[in-house]
Design an enzyme around this catalytic site. Structure first.
Site, mmCIF file in Angstrom:
data_model
loop_
_atom_site.group_PDB
_atom_site.id
_atom_site.type_symbol
_atom_site.label_atom_id
_atom_site.label_comp_id
_atom_site.label_asym_id
_atom_site.label_seq_id
_atom_site.Cartn_x
_atom_site.Cartn_y
_atom_site.Cartn_z
ATOM 1 N N LYS A 2 1.008 -0.970 0.065
ATOM 2 C CA LYS A 2 -0.040 0.052 0.012
ATOM 3 C C LYS A 2 0.750 1.302 -0.139
ATOM 4 O O LYS A 2 1.598 1.474 0.946
ATOM 5 C CB LYS A 2 -0.852 0.044 1.274
ATOM 6 C CG LYS A 2 -1.651 1.348 1.445
ATOM 7 C CD LYS A 2 -2.713 1.090 2.660
ATOM 8 C CE LYS A 2 -3.531 2.164 3.009
ATOM 9 N NZ LYS A 2 -4.430 2.240 4.139
ATOM 10 N N GLU A 7 -3.524 7.044 2.227
ATOM 11 C CA GLU A 7 -3.735 7.293 3.577
ATOM 12 C C GLU A 7 -2.287 7.497 4.353
ATOM 13 O O GLU A 7 -2.399 7.181 5.632
ATOM 14 C CB GLU A 7 -4.540 6.143 4.195
ATOM 15 C CG GLU A 7 -5.809 6.198 3.586
ATOM 16 C CD GLU A 7 -6.703 4.824 3.990
ATOM 17 O OE1 GLU A 7 -7.810 5.248 4.298
ATOM 18 O OE2 GLU A 7 -6.064 3.933 4.382
ATOM 19 N N ASP A 57 -14.874 2.381 -0.720
ATOM 20 C CA ASP A 57 -14.221 1.663 0.179
ATOM 21 C C ASP A 57 -15.097 0.889 1.012
ATOM 22 O O ASP A 57 -15.483 1.141 2.182
ATOM 23 C CB ASP A 57 -13.502 2.736 1.409
ATOM 24 C CG ASP A 57 -12.724 2.014 2.359
ATOM 25 O OD1 ASP A 57 -12.241 0.857 1.984
ATOM 26 O OD2 ASP A 57 -12.489 2.660 3.309
ATOM 27 N N GLU A 92 -10.162 -7.185 -4.920
ATOM 28 C CA GLU A 92 -9.925 -7.092 -3.157
ATOM 29 C C GLU A 92 -11.219 -6.887 -2.518
ATOM 30 O O GLU A 92 -11.828 -5.894 -2.638
ATOM 31 C CB GLU A 92 -8.874 -5.854 -2.704
ATOM 32 C CG GLU A 92 -8.757 -5.943 -1.110
ATOM 33 C CD GLU A 92 -7.812 -4.770 -0.710
ATOM 34 O OE1 GLU A 92 -6.640 -4.728 -1.441
ATOM 35 O OE2 GLU A 92 -8.080 -3.939 0.393
ATOM 36 N N GLU A 113 -15.912 -3.927 8.150
ATOM 37 C CA GLU A 113 -15.921 -2.553 8.690
ATOM 38 C C GLU A 113 -16.898 -1.691 8.560
ATOM 39 O O GLU A 113 -17.001 -0.858 9.539
ATOM 40 C CB GLU A 113 -14.289 -1.991 7.962
ATOM 41 C CG GLU A 113 -14.077 -0.463 8.087
ATOM 42 C CD GLU A 113 -12.987 0.182 7.411
ATOM 43 O OE1 GLU A 113 -12.377 -0.890 6.627
ATOM 44 O OE2 GLU A 113 -12.593 1.128 7.358
#
Lengths: 723, 723
Positions: free
Chosen positions: A309, A313, A387, A409, A415
């Site tokens: 990644k 972020e 997301d 993915e 979440e």
């Protein structure tokens, strides 16, 4: 002792043993590998007559594992001990081994099958040799045989006939990996099932039984890789101290066909290498990564490679040095290529500064690079452009990079779907995305065809699932969510499978083959994700969860400096209407899709209503297809979600007799929580949006019993999974 | 079916069930409540003839639990199902109920016993009524009966005769509590067994099976209280949101005789009460705590009270407002007194500024307050004056505050004793302290007599153990360390019990009654703590662990500004010698003990060698009683510790046949780690101290294979338990 006494003795002993058995509560640890005694004596007898003995061929650890699995499984299901015998069998036998270990006398039966399967595929076929039936499980590799054995056991678990089998099957994707967002301190980012199962402190010397059972479970559903560490990576995992630990896990997993992968922190050359830069074009950096790879492969010859990644972020990446994703990915790809490793480079990027539409970022940044990545790079793309929301349209990158292998993915951990308290069967979400038509080459160019390589003739293919596994005794914090791990594995094997079939398998293997149980449970599983969409984010709403931990509703969140961290950015509610205009009059995110798809989404009249507020800012009094105003329709959807959960509660509580008490009671409590929280979602979202619509709740929608201020005042400083 | 077929069927079925049983691995979850089938048929038969039926008297939840425990236990051990029957029994029965529920016909048998026991005590007596034997378990309360039932089951677990029982027993301490250093985010300070078992997020709606099994286990060893939260407290636990959750735990635990307690953060009135001060003499603060207590008791009528760590290691306390410990403790005591609550006020204090000797701080600060605390305050004193070292002399406060009830605090979790990887039976440590003679009133004024109240006629008495329990499947991260939880409970019930007897009980209940197993395992358990003292801190060395996480050796630690955070402060090694001079020529910590004891410690010739370097700075060539120089003796002690662990490894590995494979293998791996780490301790400490002694290692001590620099370079950033 006299015969009657003896009979009495037998009875007493039986009773005794049954009683002892009773004291073992079922805590769900055994997942879908329960191997319960098959209920019909007739069926059991027919299985027994087909399998009178086991003939393992080959002496690898994998074959030993396959034999052990058969012994445990058959003992449980048929109530009979099976020893293994040599080749010269005189009974109906179950023979299993890879091609080169098969006796010449029978190898001919499988010529055609061997041509059809790949290295991980298997053949299960009933043949007759010298008047004796033989059930043969074979493949090109021992791991293929192990997959066949699990498939075979599943036939018994689901009570299917095994008299005349001729099954030829191969996985359709090459890399089928779990992504563990597990930190080295054993916390798990977005984990809701306890801590990380990796006990780094005790490794390499202590091999937790969990590691073995984890490998077994994954092998049973075809998962062949695991990324052990969080994508928000810590470079220490690449130090010798940790590689020694990783090696032990790799050794445990290897015979189960599972490779280990690690996340590579892009700045590792600085942090643990003592270099001044991590610039991917810097000679020292290149050399450092090559050396690091060589040292890892010296310990773990079949190390899978790195997941990265980068520049997302706040994670470091090539852009910190004025380079791009291609520079970064290819540099790492070169380091692992000599050893057969791959790089999985995430496309989930997040610009340093807010863009006009977060949904567009990954596509904008990556599509121009199509064709520039090395052969051993997979670009890992989330299922949707934002997301892991309860519902998103498929990610526009799928189909848009025909020269680049894309892997998908999914997020198995919930979440944004109620943590591990909400029982949501995610298979329908996965299936919906996989079946979505990108329309890039032609009609029917589904996401599944993109990722299995068939659309653009790709060899390197894959699917990643962000794990929902933790140290909880039942692995996933909620027995039902084991089904999501299960369905991920099954879909990674075959992305064309149907959720209904997966649910059917899972229920039978996990609980019961009784129709009176299977039917209602399957029905509510298949409804469960739509219910969650409805009580959380109906009609295309998205990302209106509470800030940070994402637990519970937070459509009012507007406190963050960065626009796209706020709920209000995503729903854009005002007195006129609600929804994010991503049509050509808005951000034009629709323009990232193939023309036909773009047209469909762009026109409010053809845009499917489940994506309505994703693509359009819609007036409160807009007429939905059912004739309701948008406001009324939204309110009724929230209510529908709550009602479906209420029905789930009712259904489950009626099934007491079919499940052991522990799993039954736990599900009851969890469904009660879900029902309570579904109402919390409905009430707080409707009260909030009502401030804009200024319309009354329609008939059929329950009135909130609390105020919006109350809901806004709730705080959960220790909500799990947030690190 | 024909008789012979039927017999065959029975056999097959038996075999089948045995096989299914086989597939359950023993992961240690059932602790010492294994209730394995008793091996001798004769013994089983004799138990069966004494217990033909169960007669529960009373209909409380506690009696239901006692009945269930008997049913599970007897089913497991005797292989027989027991249903409960009404009073009018015609067989040999096991009758259990509290005094007021006993039939008048038999109550007379227990008159004397009832006079001897307290509210939690029990009587187990065999009587004969109308020619039928009755085994009666009774007490003044249902919880007393439950304790009796567990005692009775333990008799069977340890294969003792039950034909003629007449047991009268009561706990000698009133408050027998576990202290969980569990944080609200589910991390556990100094926890080495996974995360916190309290799933705050899912409470109050989800009742984890663990809560019930935790209560059962504690009740079985007489623990009657649990402090749910860390002494480094978070005030949020006192908010309504959390009290609602605590209430559910209290409801689960109540019928097991277990009260819940919470830690009170002294500054809570500011943090969650909106006050400007937490001054214990401020009227608003006083009123706030009274209100808080009232609201807690409204939910939990039998709430135990608060445990407080104040003005220690940065925690807020009364001294922040110019008040003292008495002011703080008494203010809280007044708040809970109307409801029967207590305050446990910790004496583990830590001055804002370094003092000349940390060992002296608690005594210096607290002893002057003797007699000033309210009646419902217990001052909770650690077993030794520093901090849970492998060996410390008893804390000088014991015996020094005759007007104040002191409870003792042990640490069951192994902060300084090798985390949960080292198999150290702490019972001998506990026993050593309890048996230490304070010599305050007269010879024989042991610590046990101080804390059981007998020395100074105290009613309120107690023992606290810092829990080693976590979410690991075997609860304590290492099956052997279950014995420390067990022994804590047994010693809290009776601080005069012998470790050998406790070990014997525990081994039999947990593993096997086979002498060939019990004897060697007991032997190594009883040696294990001395071994750890030897390989970590022989001859009175202390606090030379690595900084922060305390994992591994760190005698070289000298980086902290505060003197007493450094290892060098504690060992004071120099070219002349090693050890902390606490004699009259040094810090005079010996002066805090009774004169006779002080004299003994003060004189290097009478100071027991196990405390030598605790009380004296001793030259390297000082002659030990065995004729060795201090340096040689120290080195040989380190070697002896390593050798004992080597012997433990050998003993355990020879016992494969007696234990299920999972527990056997796990212990093997853990002992291997312990052996490796014992060598690590030996080598790094000797290399370090050698820099001062400048002497060669004596014969018989293995030469280190690594350098001191290597050991000093080791880093463990994610060692567990450090938060």
């Amino acid at each position: 002792m006299k015969k009657l006494d003896f009979i009495k003795y037998c009875f007493v002993s039986l009773f005794l043993l049954l009683s002892v058995l009773n004291t073992y509560a079922n805590d769900g640890y055994k997942l879908w590998l329960q191997y319960r005694l098959i209920e019909g004596e007739g069926l059991r007898e027919s299985y027994r007559s087909n399998i009178q003995e086991l003939v393992p061929l080959g002496d690898s650890k994998t074959i030993e594992i396959a034999l052990n699995e058969l012994q445990v499984g058959l003992k449980g299901m048929l109530g009979q001990e099976y020893l293994s015998v040599e080749r010269e069998s005189i009974k109906n036998s179950l023979v299993f081994g890879r091609k080169e270990n098969l006796p010449q006398t029978i190898i001919g039966f499988f010529d055609k099958g061997y041509h059809q399967i790949n290295q991980e595929g298997f053949i299960i076929r009933s043949i007759t040799v010298k008047g004796k039936k033989q059930l043969v499980i074979t493949g090109k590799t021992d791991v293929g045989v192990l997959y066949g054995v699990h498939h075979f056991l599943r036939l018994l678990q689901t009570n299917q006939a095994i008299g005349k089998l001729n099954i030829v099957d191969s996985p359709k994707l090459k890399v089928r990996v779990l992504n563990h967002w597990d930190n080295l301190d054993r916390t798990v980012e977005r984990g809701y099932s306890g801590g990380s199962i990796w006990d780094w402190h005790r490794l390499p010397d202590f091999i937790d039984q969990r590691y073995i059972d984890y490998a077994r479970a994954n092998a049973s559903i075809g998962i062949n890789g695991t990324v052990l560490t969080n994508v928000n990576a810590n470079a220490l995992i690449l130090t010798p101290q940790y590689i020694e630990k990783v090696k032990v896990l790799a050794d445990v997993f290897r015979p189960y066909g599972i490779k280990v992968y690690l996340t590579a922190r892009f700045s590792a050359p600085i942090e643990i290498g003592g270099l001044k830069t991590a610039d991917p074009l810097d000679a020292e950096v290149i050399s450092w990564w090559k050396g690091k790879a060589a040292r890892i492969y010296a310990e773990i010859p079949d190390f899978g490679g790195f997941l990265v990644k980068a520049n997302s972020e706040g994670q470091p990446g090539p852009q910190n040095y004025g380079r791009n994703h291609v520079d970064g990915a290819n540099m790492l790809a070169d380091a692992v290529a000599p050893f057969g490793g791959i790089i999985m480079w995430r496309a989930f990027v997040y610009a340093e500064n807010s863009s006009d539409d977060r949904a567009k970022e990954a596509y904008s940044e990556f599509v121009p690079y199509d064709g520039q990545f090395k052969d051993n790079v997979l670009v890992q793309v989330k299922n949707g452009p934002i997301d892991f929301q309860p519902r998103e349209p498929f990610h526009p990158m799928f189909g848009a990079m025909p020269k680049t292998p894309l892997m998908i993915e999914f997020q198995i951990t919930q979440e944004y779907l109620g943590c591990s308290t909400h029982s949501v069967f995610l298979s329908t979400l996965f299936e919906e995305v996989l079946a979505s038509d990108t329309d890039r080459k032609c009609k029917g160019s589904t996401v599944a065809k993109v990722i299995d390589g068939s659309l653009s003739n790709k060899k390197l293919t894959g699917m990643a699932g962000v794990s929902n596994i933790g140290t909880d005794r039942n692995w996933t914090g909620n027995v039902f969510l084991q089904a999501n791990w299960y369905s991920f594995g099954r879909l990674a094997w075959n992305p064309y499978m149907k959720s209904a079939d997966i649910a059917d398998e899972w229920i039978r293997a996990t609980f019961s083959n009784d129709k009176a149980f299977v039917q209602p449970v399957k029905a509510f599983m298949l409804q469960s994700r739509e219910a969650t969409v409805n009580y959380m984010t109906p009609l295309g709403l998205h990302h209106i969860m509470a800030a940070g931990h994402h637990y519970g509703p937070g459509p009012w969140v507007d406190i963050f400096e960065r626009a796209e961290w706020n709920s209000v950015y995503f729903h854009k509610a005002d007195t006129l209407g609600v929804g994010f205009d991503r049509s050509t009059t808005g951000s034009n995110a629709v323009g990232q899709y193939a023309p036909e798809v773009a047209r469909m989404f762009n026109d409010i009249n053809t845009c499917p209503e489940e994506y309505l507020l994703w693509f359009h800012h819609v007036p409160w009094n807009y007429r939905l297809k059912n004739g309701q105003s948008l406001w009324n329709g939204m309110a009724l959807k929230y209510q529908e979600g709550v009602d479906t959960v209420a029905a789930m509660v009712k259904t489950w509580s009626s099934l007491e007799g079919y499940v052991d008490s522990q799993r039954f009671n736990e599900m009851n409590m969890l469904l009660d929580i879900q029902y309570k929280e579904a109402k919390w979602w409905r009430d707080s979202c409707l009260l909030y949006f009502q401030r804009f619509s200024k319309m009354e709740l329609p008939e059929g929608v329950e009135k909130p019993t609390r105020t919006l201020e109350y809901f806004q005042s709730l705080e959960f400083p220790f909500a799990p999974g947030h690190h």
